[in-house]
Scaffold this motif. Structure first.
Motif, PDB file in Angstrom:
ATOM      1  N   GLN A   7      10.605  -5.610   0.977  1.00 25.20           N
ATOM      2  CA  GLN A   7      10.353  -4.202   1.122  1.00 25.20           C
ATOM      3  C   GLN A   7      11.458  -3.558   1.952  1.00 25.20           C
ATOM      4  O   GLN A   7      11.735  -4.127   2.952  1.00 25.20           O
ATOM      5  N   HIS A   8       5.964  -4.817   4.046  1.00 27.79           N
ATOM      6  CA  HIS A   8       6.828  -4.631   3.104  1.00 27.79           C
ATOM      7  C   HIS A   8       7.486  -5.059   4.373  1.00 27.79           C
ATOM      8  O   HIS A   8       5.642  -7.276   3.819  1.00 27.79           O
ATOM      9  N   ARG A  84      -1.463  -9.166  -7.664  1.00 25.71           N
ATOM     10  CA  ARG A  84      -0.023  -8.904  -7.691  1.00 25.71           C
ATOM     11  C   ARG A  84       0.642  -9.848  -8.684  1.00 25.71           C
ATOM     12  O   ARG A  84       0.400 -11.056  -8.652  1.00 25.71           O
ATOM     13  N   THR A 103      10.868  -7.421  -9.606  1.00 23.16           N
ATOM     14  CA  THR A 103       9.965  -6.308  -9.366  1.00 23.16           C
ATOM     15  C   THR A 103       8.552  -6.857  -9.344  1.00 23.16           C
ATOM     16  O   THR A 103       8.346  -8.067  -9.467  1.00 23.16           O
ATOM     17  N   GLN A 106       1.235  -4.265  -9.003  1.00 22.23           N
ATOM     18  CA  GLN A 106       0.164  -4.531  -8.042  1.00 22.23           C
ATOM     19  C   GLN A 106      -0.960  -3.523  -8.201  1.00 22.23           C
ATOM     20  O   GLN A 106      -0.726  -2.337  -8.417  1.00 22.23           O
ATOM     21  N   TYR A 126       6.977  -1.674  -9.108  1.00 21.25           N
ATOM     22  CA  TYR A 126       7.630  -1.316  -7.863  1.00 21.25           C
ATOM     23  C   TYR A 126       9.138  -1.211  -8.082  1.00 21.25           C
ATOM     24  O   TYR A 126       9.685  -1.774  -9.038  1.00 21.25           O
ATOM     25  N   ASN A 143      15.259  -2.657  -3.355  1.00 18.02           N
ATOM     26  CA  ASN A 143      14.021  -2.738  -2.584  1.00 18.02           C
ATOM     27  C   ASN A 143      13.991  -4.026  -1.754  1.00 18.02           C
ATOM     28  O   ASN A 143      13.245  -4.957  -2.041  1.00 18.02           O
ATOM     29  N   THR A 181      10.357   1.112   0.875  1.00 20.29           N
ATOM     30  CA  THR A 181      10.565   1.748  -0.421  1.00 20.29           C
ATOM     31  C   THR A 181      10.332   3.253  -0.378  1.00 20.29           C
ATOM     32  O   THR A 181      11.122   4.025  -0.903  1.00 20.29           O
TER      33      THR A 181
END
Length: 336
Positions: A7-8, A84, A103, A106, A126, A143, A181
């Motif tokens: 990220q997090h 997730r 990526t 979730q 994400y 990220n 993020t």
């Protein structure tokens, strides 16, 4: 324990030599010689489900467990669940240079009403993370967070959700701590690891244009780890230095965390853990940040357990006092 897949800021100084151009130049030679030799895509992830109790629970929009204006009371006992799926694509060039993109999808129980109505997040992908690596040297873009990837960040985790850590800043939504993020336009991070040493630098810009530069160094040997992280930001209140020390003495593991922020807040935490039976681990964790909001102190302490049921399944739980309110949880986590 819930650990994200990754990220997090300030005027750049000689110490924080992590501007975008410098990091890209450092890996140009790696990319230039790359001819792909192999590639694959993998899926992994976990599911968890359980129940949590928090005395005086409210819809905590600031993720700080301290009630602010406009935050209303909710049902104290709630069902909590998360699924997730992590998607990773990897390729390796004939030269040995590795490339990856990652990526995740979730979905959570996003209860936002006093009746604890089952809701879910959108389940959208994400923001991705990209990495290029060669013999201990790694360039990451997107990220990612150097702060989170430094040893000891998530030490002392309690329960099946990881509701507390020795580090009071860990995974609590504090956008000033590291790179997240929702508050950055992406991170560029360069790390090198060899023989127990790991060093790294990163740079990022928030959506508001605040630049953050981070540097970290850690060393692990004979079961002990020492790690130091520092951040320099355009916003001086976000500047900090942190220290983590962890290891194991006979059958007892320990973790100690301390930091100093330029805004005048200091964080401290510690954890001890041990195996009390086959597959059963118990931990005691406490942390604090030496500021207060109203009459509520930013102090947490609790005890948790995790029992390994085999095949990637574990049962976890814990009880704690969190900023003056009692907390408890129990649930299962299964990895796949």
């Amino acid at each position: 324990m819930d650990v994200p897949f990754s990220q997090h800021s300030g005027q750049t100084t000689g110490f924080y030599c992590c501007r975008v151009s410098n990091l890209l130049i450092a890996t140009t030679a790696l990319v230039a010689t790359a001819g792909v030799a192999s590639a694959e895509i993998t899926l992994s992830g976990f599911g968890r489900v359980g129940a949590t109790y928090l005395e005086n629970r409210f819809n905590d929009t600031n993720s700080n467990n301290i009630q602010d204006a406009g935050e209303v009371n909710e049902k104290q006992t709630q069902v909590e669940h998360r699924m997730r799926i992590v998607i990773t694509g990897e390729a390796e060039a004939e030269s040995g240079v590795t490339f990856s993109a990652q990526t995740r999808i979730q979905a959570d129980d996003a209860a936002t009403t006093a009746q604890d109505t089952f809701q879910s997040t959108s389940g959208a992908l994400y923001a991705p993370a990209y990495r290029i690596g060669y013999q201990g040297l790694s360039l990451a873009v997107g990220n990612v967070s150097l702060v989170e990837e430094t040893a000891g960040y998530a030490a002392g985790s309690l329960g099946y959700t990881g509701f507390m850590y020795a580090n009071p800043r860990a995974f609590n939504g504090d956008a000033n701590y590291g790179n997240w993020t929702a508050t950055t336009d992406g991170v560029i991070m360069l790390t090198y690891a060899n023989a127990g040493f790991k060093v790294g630098v990163s740079t990022s810009d928030t959506a508001a244009g605040v630049q953050r530069n981070v540097a970290s160094a850690s060393y692990s040997a004979a079961g002990y780890t020492v790690a130091v992280t520092a951040q320099d930001s355009d916003n001086n209140d976000q500047d900090f230095v942190s220290l983590h020390v962890g290891g194991k003495v006979e059958q007892i593991g320990f973790a100690i965390y301390a930091d100093n922020y330029k805004n005048g807040t200091n964080g401290f935490g510690a954890s001890v853990s041990m195996s009390v039976a086959e597959g059963l681990n118990v931990a005691l964790t406490a942390n604090t940040v030496d500021n207060s909001v109203g009459v509520q102190k930013d102090e947490l302490f609790g005890v948790g357990f995790n029992y390994d049921l085999g095949a990637g399944v574990s049962l976890g739980g814990g009880v704690a006092s969190m900023r003056g309110s009692n907390y408890a949880e129990m649930g299962v986590v299964f990895n796949f």
